[in-house]
Scaffold this motif. Sequence first.
Motif, mmCIF file in Angstrom:
data_model
loop_
_atom_site.group_PDB
_atom_site.id
_atom_site.type_symbol
_atom_site.label_atom_id
_atom_site.label_comp_id
_atom_site.label_asym_id
_atom_site.label_seq_id
_atom_site.Cartn_x
_atom_site.Cartn_y
_atom_site.Cartn_z
ATOM 1 N N THR A 104 0.838 -1.106 0.164
ATOM 2 C CA THR A 104 -0.150 0.076 -0.053
ATOM 3 C C THR A 104 0.882 1.264 0.019
ATOM 4 O OG1 THR A 104 -0.090 0.148 2.363
ATOM 5 C CG2 THR A 104 -1.879 -1.171 1.237
ATOM 6 N N HIS A 330 -9.334 -2.275 -5.760
ATOM 7 C CA HIS A 330 -8.375 -1.454 -5.612
ATOM 8 C C HIS A 330 -7.674 -1.463 -6.891
ATOM 9 C CE1 HIS A 330 -4.245 -0.668 -4.213
ATOM 10 N NE2 HIS A 330 -4.816 0.387 -3.225
ATOM 11 N N ARG A 345 -14.895 -1.657 7.707
ATOM 12 C CA ARG A 345 -14.691 -0.400 7.276
ATOM 13 C C ARG A 345 -13.761 0.528 7.901
ATOM 14 N NH1 ARG A 345 -19.886 2.955 4.530
ATOM 15 N NH2 ARG A 345 -18.807 4.614 3.742
ATOM 16 N N ASP A 348 -13.442 6.318 4.971
ATOM 17 C CA ASP A 348 -13.878 6.238 3.631
ATOM 18 C C ASP A 348 -13.235 5.012 2.782
ATOM 19 O OD1 ASP A 348 -15.067 8.584 4.093
ATOM 20 O OD2 ASP A 348 -13.605 9.879 3.741
ATOM 21 N N THR A 349 -12.385 4.112 3.499
ATOM 22 C CA THR A 349 -11.901 3.144 2.904
ATOM 23 C C THR A 349 -12.198 1.836 3.567
ATOM 24 O OG1 THR A 349 -9.875 3.076 3.973
ATOM 25 C CG2 THR A 349 -9.941 4.215 2.096
ATOM 26 N N PRO A 364 -6.727 -4.374 0.471
ATOM 27 C CA PRO A 364 -7.602 -3.054 0.677
ATOM 28 C C PRO A 364 -8.368 -2.613 -0.411
ATOM 29 C CG PRO A 364 -5.508 -2.797 -0.478
ATOM 30 C CD PRO A 364 -5.560 -4.212 -0.059
ATOM 31 N N SER A 366 -10.291 0.360 -1.852
ATOM 32 C CA SER A 366 -10.286 1.948 -2.109
ATOM 33 C C SER A 366 -11.480 2.773 -1.911
ATOM 34 C CB SER A 366 -9.581 2.363 -3.480
ATOM 35 O OG SER A 366 -10.370 1.951 -4.443
ATOM 36 N N ARG A 367 -11.654 3.964 -1.686
ATOM 37 C CA ARG A 367 -12.492 4.616 -1.557
ATOM 38 C C ARG A 367 -13.578 4.810 -2.773
ATOM 39 N NH1 ARG A 367 -11.660 10.861 0.082
ATOM 40 N NH2 ARG A 367 -10.709 10.858 -1.696
ATOM 41 N N MET A 370 -15.686 1.565 -2.893
ATOM 42 C CA MET A 370 -16.333 1.048 -1.617
ATOM 43 C C MET A 370 -17.681 0.781 -1.759
ATOM 44 S SD MET A 370 -16.044 0.497 1.494
ATOM 45 C CE MET A 370 -14.834 1.545 2.278
#
Length: 380
Positions: A104, A330, A345, A348-349, A364, A366-367, A370
């Motif tokens: 990341t 992602h 959660r 926001d990600t 992960p 990503s926003r 989501m």
Amino acid sequence: MFLDYSLNLPLVLASFAVSLMASFTGLALTRGVSSLPETQRKQRIAMASVALGGGIWAMHFVAMLGLRLPILFYYDALTTMISALVAILIMGVALLVMHFRVRTRSSTVIAGTIAGLGISVMHYVGMSGMQLCVAVYTPFGVLLALAASVGLGIISFSIAYSERTRRNIVLGTLTFGIAVCLVHYLSMAGTNFLPAVTTDPLTTVIDNSTLAMIVTLIAFVICGAFLLLGVTFFPAAPRHPEAIDAPFPDIQESPPAPAKPEQSPNRPFSPSVPYQKDGQIQFVRPAEIAALRAEGHYCILYTGTEKLFSPWSISDAETRLELANFIRCHRSYLINPEHVTSFERKKDTGVCLFATSPGLNPVPVSRSRMGEVRAALGLV
């Protein structure tokens, strides 16, 4: 009163060349490492650590061979050896972060920071080994060298690991090679020298001629590794048999491949996903795949506890596996929602966890992805 000193320009240029070759060797060795089994991955990371750490050490002492002072000076053998081992160890930690953690932005920053600090630590440990001469540092020079090493270390790793392409590795090589040299010479610009006043006999020391032989040997090894990797790094253009002097065995042309059934231009779908193992191309059903992770122009398949190397790019996989319900969570990950066992959660990600593929966790989200991921998991 501080001693006057000067630098030998040819050795300054030679130190920069060593830095570039070592940077390329270390970063090129790590290309594709994440797709290897754990034992082989550790071996490659160890070799890359020696290349990067040894290269930092060699660059420093090539540059120090070009230092001209009006007095004789030597290096403490133990401190000199420790400075090399410290550089190798710190580079190893940085590479372990990149290849044994989820890749990341934060892990890249951490690894780049560690690598950058390794450059500075090696420099000052190596300088502390000077005998008959004392290095006096200015606070501004130290802070400037530390800031440059950390900043350029983060930039180098961000470039080299954003996409594991040849172009990115070459750009990362340039940035990291410049970082190693810049930190050394910025620090030297903020360093003064005083003759040491001591009546104690010297311990085991290395004079400049012995140091030159050691550095030459290490630089020779780095050059050899650089040349060997350079030959295979860029794909060679296909050559016609007539252009090669050695005789070729009879080459039989393969029969033309059978025509592939037509697929929908908008939603192509492959019933199986190719991967390479034991020198062969094999296939796995999409339902058995928990997720795919981008690895340059290729991707890694996660099936249970296995990690398989696929010739598909992550974008190609996303297009082909659309009908198999895979979704992009992602920019580097494509997941099969049926294998997701938990979701967490984080503002926001978020992250997805896979009980059947523990080596994959966490993935992960990503926003921007989501909403799609939550919808696929039945959370909206």
